[in-house]
Scaffold this active site. Structure first.
Site, mmCIF file in Angstrom:
data_model
loop_
_atom_site.group_PDB
_atom_site.id
_atom_site.type_symbol
_atom_site.label_atom_id
_atom_site.label_comp_id
_atom_site.label_asym_id
_atom_site.label_seq_id
_atom_site.Cartn_x
_atom_site.Cartn_y
_atom_site.Cartn_z
ATOM 1 N N TYR A 78 0.850 -1.187 0.000
ATOM 2 C CA TYR A 78 0.000 0.000 0.000
ATOM 3 C C TYR A 78 0.887 1.239 0.000
ATOM 4 O O TYR A 78 0.595 2.219 -0.676
ATOM 5 C CB TYR A 78 -0.919 0.006 1.233
ATOM 6 C CG TYR A 78 -1.898 -1.137 1.263
ATOM 7 C CD1 TYR A 78 -3.004 -1.160 0.417
ATOM 8 C CD2 TYR A 78 -1.734 -2.197 2.140
ATOM 9 C CE1 TYR A 78 -3.913 -2.208 0.441
ATOM 10 C CE2 TYR A 78 -2.634 -3.250 2.176
ATOM 11 C CZ TYR A 78 -3.715 -3.253 1.331
ATOM 12 O OH TYR A 78 -4.607 -4.284 1.348
ATOM 13 N N ASN A 86 -12.142 -1.587 -4.992
ATOM 14 C CA ASN A 86 -11.921 -1.928 -6.398
ATOM 15 C C ASN A 86 -13.158 -2.657 -6.943
ATOM 16 O O ASN A 86 -13.490 -3.737 -6.479
ATOM 17 C CB ASN A 86 -10.677 -2.820 -6.517
ATOM 18 C CG ASN A 86 -10.449 -3.367 -7.907
ATOM 19 O OD1 ASN A 86 -11.057 -2.937 -8.872
ATOM 20 N ND2 ASN A 86 -9.570 -4.337 -8.001
ATOM 21 N N CYS A 103 -6.056 -6.134 -7.308
ATOM 22 C CA CYS A 103 -5.877 -5.605 -5.957
ATOM 23 C C CYS A 103 -5.298 -6.658 -5.022
ATOM 24 O O CYS A 103 -4.718 -6.308 -3.985
ATOM 25 C CB CYS A 103 -7.192 -5.054 -5.425
ATOM 26 S SG CYS A 103 -8.579 -6.198 -5.499
ATOM 27 N N HIS A 104 -5.391 -7.939 -5.389
ATOM 28 C CA HIS A 104 -4.804 -8.994 -4.553
ATOM 29 C C HIS A 104 -3.277 -8.906 -4.531
ATOM 30 O O HIS A 104 -2.645 -9.490 -3.661
ATOM 31 C CB HIS A 104 -5.255 -10.381 -5.035
ATOM 32 C CG HIS A 104 -4.899 -10.688 -6.449
ATOM 33 N ND1 HIS A 104 -5.666 -10.249 -7.523
ATOM 34 C CD2 HIS A 104 -3.865 -11.382 -6.986
ATOM 35 C CE1 HIS A 104 -5.115 -10.666 -8.650
ATOM 36 N NE2 HIS A 104 -4.017 -11.352 -8.357
ATOM 37 N N GLU A 160 -0.555 -17.242 -8.772
ATOM 38 C CA GLU A 160 0.386 -16.456 -9.568
ATOM 39 C C GLU A 160 1.847 -16.738 -9.225
ATOM 40 O O GLU A 160 2.739 -16.113 -9.776
ATOM 41 C CB GLU A 160 0.088 -14.974 -9.404
ATOM 42 C CG GLU A 160 -1.248 -14.573 -10.004
ATOM 43 C CD GLU A 160 -1.462 -13.078 -10.043
ATOM 44 O OE1 GLU A 160 -0.519 -12.310 -9.753
ATOM 45 O OE2 GLU A 160 -2.591 -12.666 -10.368
#
Length: 150
Positions: free
Chosen positions: A86, A107, A115-116, A143
């Protein structure tokens, strides 16, 4: 507003379209409509979860205040499998980290706008979709960003 439900490993997602652009993704199961944009979004989400897509190329319309749109634009630039904090986004947008956290939490197009991939300085931070932090962890693992979780 046209919408399409898609079954994914993180639950059933409904993709919403307005004026030829994706405007929302939510964890719900709605009746499905058939438009070219929604079919393309479903195909890209399926490819993402199959591991063959690392970048979405869909028309998006973030219907939100300026800061939230700026935060979404910044999140779209984070590559697949990478994360930022952040604080990183706050610095790049010259805003307080708390405001960025609120923008991430609001979001409207999660997963597609990743946003993850935003973490706290000393924690995973939050996640407002699916089952919350468990969904964020599942997306990060998917990912290949799981090394951050150890």
């Amino acid at each position: 507003m046209p919408r399409r439900a898609v079954n994914t490993p993180v639950g059933t997602l409904t993709i919403f379209e307005e004026n030829g652009a994706i405007t929302k993704v939510s964890w719900e199961n709605s009746p499905s409509d058939d438009t070219p944009v929604l079919r393309r979004a479903e195909a890209q989400l399926t490819a993402y979860f199959n591991g063959t897509l690392t970048r979405f190329t869909l028309p998006l319309d973030v219907q939100a205040p300026a800061l939230q749109r700026a935060a979404c634009d910044a999140m779209l630039k984070i590559p697949y499998g990478e994360t930022r904090t952040y604080g990183d986004l706050a610095k790049s947008l010259n805003r307080p980290a708390q405001a960025i956290g609120q923008a991430c939490g609001g979001n409207p197009i999660p997963i597609i706008i990743p946003c993850h991939r935003i973490l706290g300085a000393n924690s995973l931070g939050g996640f407002s979709g699916g089952t919350g932090i468990e969904t964020k962890v599942a997306l990060l693992k998917h990912e290949g960003a799981a090394s951050l979780l150890i």
